[in-house]
Design a protein around this motif. Sequence first.
Motif, PDB file in Angstrom:
ATOM      1  N   TYR A 259       0.711  -1.181   0.090  1.00  0.00           N
ATOM      2  CA  TYR A 259       0.021  -0.218   0.027  1.00  0.00           C
ATOM      3  C   TYR A 259       0.924   1.309   0.024  1.00  0.00           C
ATOM      4  CZ  TYR A 259      -4.194   2.765   1.055  1.00  0.00           C
ATOM      5  OH  TYR A 259      -5.188   3.728   0.843  1.00  0.00           O
ATOM      6  N   LEU A 260       1.999   1.090   0.707  1.00  0.00           N
ATOM      7  CA  LEU A 260       2.572   2.299   0.924  1.00  0.00           C
ATOM      8  C   LEU A 260       3.608   2.443  -0.222  1.00  0.00           C
ATOM      9  CD1 LEU A 260       4.190   4.674   2.510  1.00  0.00           C
ATOM     10  CD2 LEU A 260       5.927   3.104   3.181  1.00  0.00           C
ATOM     11  N   THR A 261       3.773   1.562  -1.204  1.00  0.00           N
ATOM     12  CA  THR A 261       4.515   1.568  -2.421  1.00  0.00           C
ATOM     13  C   THR A 261       3.642   2.301  -3.203  1.00  0.00           C
ATOM     14  OG1 THR A 261       5.906  -0.581  -2.007  1.00  0.00           O
ATOM     15  CG2 THR A 261       5.537   0.343  -4.457  1.00  0.00           C
ATOM     16  N   ALA A 262       2.396   2.059  -3.585  1.00  0.00           N
ATOM     17  CA  ALA A 262       1.471   2.612  -4.247  1.00  0.00           C
ATOM     18  C   ALA A 262       1.057   3.962  -4.078  1.00  0.00           C
ATOM     19  CB  ALA A 262       0.222   1.749  -4.442  1.00  0.00           C
TER      20      ALA A 262
ATOM     21  N   MET B 286       6.762   6.228  -6.244  1.00  0.00           N
ATOM     22  CA  MET B 286       7.970   6.748  -6.747  1.00  0.00           C
ATOM     23  C   MET B 286       8.618   5.974  -7.811  1.00  0.00           C
ATOM     24  SD  MET B 286       9.565   7.719  -2.692  1.00  0.00           S
ATOM     25  CE  MET B 286      11.131   8.456  -3.617  1.00  0.00           C
ATOM     26  N   THR B 287       9.471   6.420  -8.836  1.00  0.00           N
ATOM     27  CA  THR B 287      10.097   5.719  -9.622  1.00  0.00           C
ATOM     28  C   THR B 287      11.441   5.689  -9.504  1.00  0.00           C
ATOM     29  OG1 THR B 287      10.306   7.987 -10.982  1.00  0.00           O
ATOM     30  CG2 THR B 287       8.511   6.573 -11.353  1.00  0.00           C
ATOM     31  N   ASN B 288      12.346   6.548  -8.606  1.00  0.00           N
ATOM     32  CA  ASN B 288      13.698   6.341  -8.385  1.00  0.00           C
ATOM     33  C   ASN B 288      13.830   6.350  -6.950  1.00  0.00           C
ATOM     34  OD1 ASN B 288      14.710   6.218 -11.052  1.00  0.00           O
ATOM     35  ND2 ASN B 288      13.927   8.376 -11.391  1.00  0.00           N
TER      36      ASN B 288
ATOM     37  N   GLN C 224      13.601   2.085  -0.383  1.00  0.00           N
ATOM     38  CA  GLN C 224      13.283   0.467  -1.051  1.00  0.00           C
ATOM     39  C   GLN C 224      13.252  -0.550   0.158  1.00  0.00           C
ATOM     40  OE1 GLN C 224      16.402  -0.066  -4.090  1.00  0.00           O
ATOM     41  NE2 GLN C 224      16.034   1.803  -5.029  1.00  0.00           N
ATOM     42  N   THR C 225      14.068  -0.214   1.248  1.00  0.00           N
ATOM     43  CA  THR C 225      13.990  -1.135   2.113  1.00  0.00           C
ATOM     44  C   THR C 225      12.881  -1.249   2.870  1.00  0.00           C
ATOM     45  OG1 THR C 225      16.435  -0.838   2.780  1.00  0.00           O
ATOM     46  CG2 THR C 225      15.189  -1.507   4.424  1.00  0.00           C
ATOM     47  N   ILE C 226      12.265   0.034   3.430  1.00  0.00           N
ATOM     48  CA  ILE C 226      10.963   0.118   3.870  1.00  0.00           C
ATOM     49  C   ILE C 226       9.837  -0.568   3.193  1.00  0.00           C
ATOM     50  CG2 ILE C 226       9.279   1.865   4.701  1.00  0.00           C
ATOM     51  CD1 ILE C 226      11.590   3.596   5.425  1.00  0.00           C
ATOM     52  N   THR C 227       9.718  -0.673   1.969  1.00  0.00           N
ATOM     53  CA  THR C 227       8.758  -0.786   1.129  1.00  0.00           C
ATOM     54  C   THR C 227       9.009  -2.345   0.466  1.00  0.00           C
ATOM     55  OG1 THR C 227       9.668   0.210  -0.890  1.00  0.00           O
ATOM     56  CG2 THR C 227       8.057   1.390   0.267  1.00  0.00           C
ATOM     57  N   GLY C 228      10.082  -2.671   0.970  1.00  0.00           N
ATOM     58  CA  GLY C 228      10.474  -4.234   0.292  1.00  0.00           C
ATOM     59  C   GLY C 228       9.731  -5.196   1.170  1.00  0.00           C
TER      60      GLY C 228
ATOM     61  N   ASN D 196      22.002   7.023  -0.391  1.00  0.00           N
ATOM     62  CA  ASN D 196      22.038   5.702  -0.941  1.00  0.00           C
ATOM     63  C   ASN D 196      22.882   4.769  -0.494  1.00  0.00           C
ATOM     64  OD1 ASN D 196      19.690   4.804  -2.532  1.00  0.00           O
ATOM     65  ND2 ASN D 196      20.201   6.787  -3.992  1.00  0.00           N
ATOM     66  N   THR D 197      22.730   3.785   0.345  1.00  0.00           N
ATOM     67  CA  THR D 197      23.949   2.813   1.028  1.00  0.00           C
ATOM     68  C   THR D 197      23.224   1.682   0.919  1.00  0.00           C
ATOM     69  OG1 THR D 197      23.144   3.572   3.092  1.00  0.00           O
ATOM     70  CG2 THR D 197      25.140   4.612   2.152  1.00  0.00           C
TER      71      THR D 197
END
Length: 327
Positions: A138-141, A145-147, A153-157, A213-214
């Motif tokens: 749901y958060l991803t949608a 975000m495209t980039n 990425q960690t949170i939404t993965g 970005n790490t």
Amino acid sequence: MIFSFSATPDFDFLTHFARHVGTAVHHDLLIMPEHLGKGYIRKLAFGSDFKITLHHYTLREDLIIKRNSSGLGNELITIFFYSNEQSLSIAFNDNPLVLFSQRDDSAVQVTSNDLSSTIHFPAHHDIHYVVVAISPAYLTALLAMTNANSVIQTITGSSNSFLFFESMTAETKLLLKHIAAVDMNGSLSHFYMQIKVQELLYLLFHQLTSRENTMHQSINSADAERLLHIRSEIISDLSVPPVLSELARIAAMSETKLKQLFKQTFGDTIYNYYQQVRMQEAAFLLKQGNRSVAEVGYELGFTNLSHFSRLFEKYYGLNPKRYSSQY
């Protein structure tokens, strides 16, 4: 009073807390029983994957909320907004509580639901905090975000274990006050609240997108506990700069691991974080008006007052003398 629960996606805090204190929930609103104190807990659901719980109460006894790991991985993201005059104590892994908020009266915590935590709220103080529970999908949608950077990425993965702390901006604090003041009897109040909660998420994730970005290092409850202990060590005496080797020894981590996990969790290096808190303490002391600029500088370990003045101006845009004259 201790309330313990497991953070599974289907867990309903309001229902189980009501049973724990022996009261009922009406229209997703729990009114605190008089023998416990005064205030309320309100839940709003914007779908099965997106909910918010608002806590606003003063209790006659301490409240300890223990969240146990779901054991299911990252199936739910919990975002905790705490804005109080009383300091916040947080612990992980059943260790003694560690003071999180010192002069700053706020904190934002973003965590996966596979970490256990304990939060202590003191009796006879106004408690105001908001918890947003949202699924990664749901958060991803919602973010669309495209980039996205590595933090997003960690949170939404999926299957990621994470803990991030962010400072609470003045804009976020004001928005939380507006949310708490909404009259929920209005015909469009639910719709209005959904918009405001999304605005709250926007402000938070706008901050998180500014992080570097790490490569994400997985974290567990023991690591989280050690990091909070290290943070406590750093701010315990702001007149003395942190020594990495000593902090690594206390944390029982390598210096490399400690540096990586601290920056990942708190968004800055250990030394920069120390300097930021040091300047916040300087601003607090100057606001009190009972110390001179020199006294504040020396109290915080500065032997060169010109250096103190330059560093303070870097953070606040004014030198200490001009800043103190405004209060």
